[in-house]
Each structure stands twice: as structure tokens, then as C-alpha cells.
Design a protein around this motif. Structure first.
Motif: not given
Lengths: 109, 117
Positions: A78-105
Motif C-alpha cells: 500500500s505504501r512503500l517503505e525503504p526496506e520494501d525495495f526488493a524482488s518478489y516471487y509468486c509460487q503455486q503449490y496446487h500441482g506438481s511440480p511446484w513452480t515460481f514466477g520469474q520475479g518482479t524487481k
């Protein structure tokens, strides 16, 4: 295999601004909403932020929220703090294989 | 408090083997899902393998037939035996366990594996 596509690849914002990160799945995971979000800073292990698409993990500030179902999911800061600047990944554990998105920086503008 | 400590990484030649260890504390390894996730330098996260509490195992296609996940209940430790290593196995390997209703809740700090001649 469920492919997760995150957008944008990079988000340039200023502290105090709102960040909206997208994660789209190649097939529906609506029966379980087994979708998680992680934050990773350089040189550190990933940290769980959100699980079950919308539940915050222990100790995660309420400026982080997750939403969505089916094939479209969103992480909002909602409001970015200085410590929030980082990379973010989504991941699904609905089915095998578990997979990740490629990330957002999220970088400082 | 859940704590995971990986060890065993290092430099290894292509085609050789390496065994990673993950010492757990604060919970019982045999009661949880235990996974390995890796991250190649400058790249994203890739799930590698999982060992379920009941003993069943699953692997990513990229490592199937080469890597073996196992645990020693008496030592409360998880292992990853990596055989026939390739250059593209170079990565930081994280040990991860489930919790909070999700599969990858608690992470170790990782151990670097470099495959190079």
C-alpha cells in the motif's frame, strides 16, 4: 506444469507510493488458491509474505496484501517503505511440480 | 523456533557427485514436508525436490534420475544427494519446510554449489 507469469519485470517507484504486482497462472488454481508470495533481498533467502493467495504470514506488516483467484493474482504494497525495495516471487503449490514466477524487481525511482 | 542450516556446498567438476545436508531444529523433520529449492546466479527460484512426511518423494524433471532426497530421523537432518552434476546445476541450494498452511514457509540461508571444470 503450471506456468506462472509475473508482470512487470521491474517496477520503479518512490517511497510512499503504492506497488501492484501481477501473477498469472497458465491454468486455474481456484479450487485451492494455493498461491504464495515471497520477498527476496540481495544475498538473503526468500521470505514468505502471503500464502493461500491472501493470508499474511506471521510478522508481515499489513501494508502487504494479496488477492485474486483462478488464474489472476495480485500482491499490493500500500505504501512503500525503504526496506520494501526488493524482488518478489509468486509460487503455486496446487500441482506438481511446484513452480515460481520469474520475479518482479521493485526498485527506487 | 524453526531453524534450518545447510552445508556441503562447494566447487565440484562436471559429472561428479556432492551431498548437501540440512540440519533442522525447532521441529521434527519426519513430521513435515521437506524441500530443496535452488537459485542460479542472477536468476529466479526453482523448486528441486520434496520429501513428504509419509516418505513419498517428488523431483523436478531437470534433476530426476540424478538427485535423491532423503532424511535421517535420528539426526533430524535432510539430505540431497546430487550425482552426474552439470554446469547448469550451479546455484544456491535452499532447504525449506512447510508451515502456516503453505508448502515453503521456512527457509535456510542456503549453500552454494558450483559445478565447473
Amino acid at each position: 506444469e503450471i506456468v506462472l507469469t509475473q508482470s512487470p519485470g521491474t517496477l520503479s517507484l518512490s517511497p510512499g507510493e503504492r506497488a501492484t504486482l501481477s501473477c498469472r497462472a497458465s491454468q486455474s488454481i481456484s479450487s485451492s488458491n494455493y498461491l504464495a508470495w515471497f520477498q527476496q533481498k540481495p544475498g538473503q533467502a526468500p521470505r514468505l509474505l502471503i500464502y493461500g493467495a491472501s493470508s499474511r504470514a506471521t510478522g508481515i506488516p499489513d501494508r502487504f496484501s494479496g488477492s485474486g483467484s483462478g488464474t489472476a493474482f495480485t500482491l499490493t504494497i500500500s505504501r512503500l517503505e525503504p526496506e520494501d525495495f526488493a524482488s518478489y516471487y509468486c509460487q503455486q503449490y496446487h500441482g506438481s511440480p511446484w513452480t515460481f514466477g520469474q520475479g518482479t524487481k521493485v526498485e527506487i525511482k | 523456533e524453526v531453524h534450518l542450516a545447510e552445508s556441503g556446498g562447494g566447487l565440484v567438476q562436471p559429472g561428479r557427485s556432492l551431498r548437501l545436508s540440512c540440519a533442522a531444529s525447532g521441529f521434527t523433520v519426519s513430521d513435515n514436508y521437506m524441500s530443496w529449492v535452488r537459485q542460479a546466479p542472477g536468476k529466479g527460484l526453482e523448486w528441486v525436490s520434496v520429501l513428504y512426511s509419509g516418505g513419498s518423494r517428488d523431483y523436478a524433471d531437470s534433476v530426476k534420475g540424478r538427485f535423491t532426497i532423503s532424511r535421517d530421523n535420528s539426526k533430524n537432518t535432510l539430505y540431497l544427494q546430487m550425482d552426474s552434476l552439470r554446469d547448469d546445476d550451479t546455484a544456491v541450494y535452499y532447504c525449506v519446510t512447510n508451515g502456516l498452511g503453505t508448502s515453503l514457509a521456512y527457509w535456510g540461508q542456503g549453500t552454494l554449489v558450483t559445478v565447473s571444470s
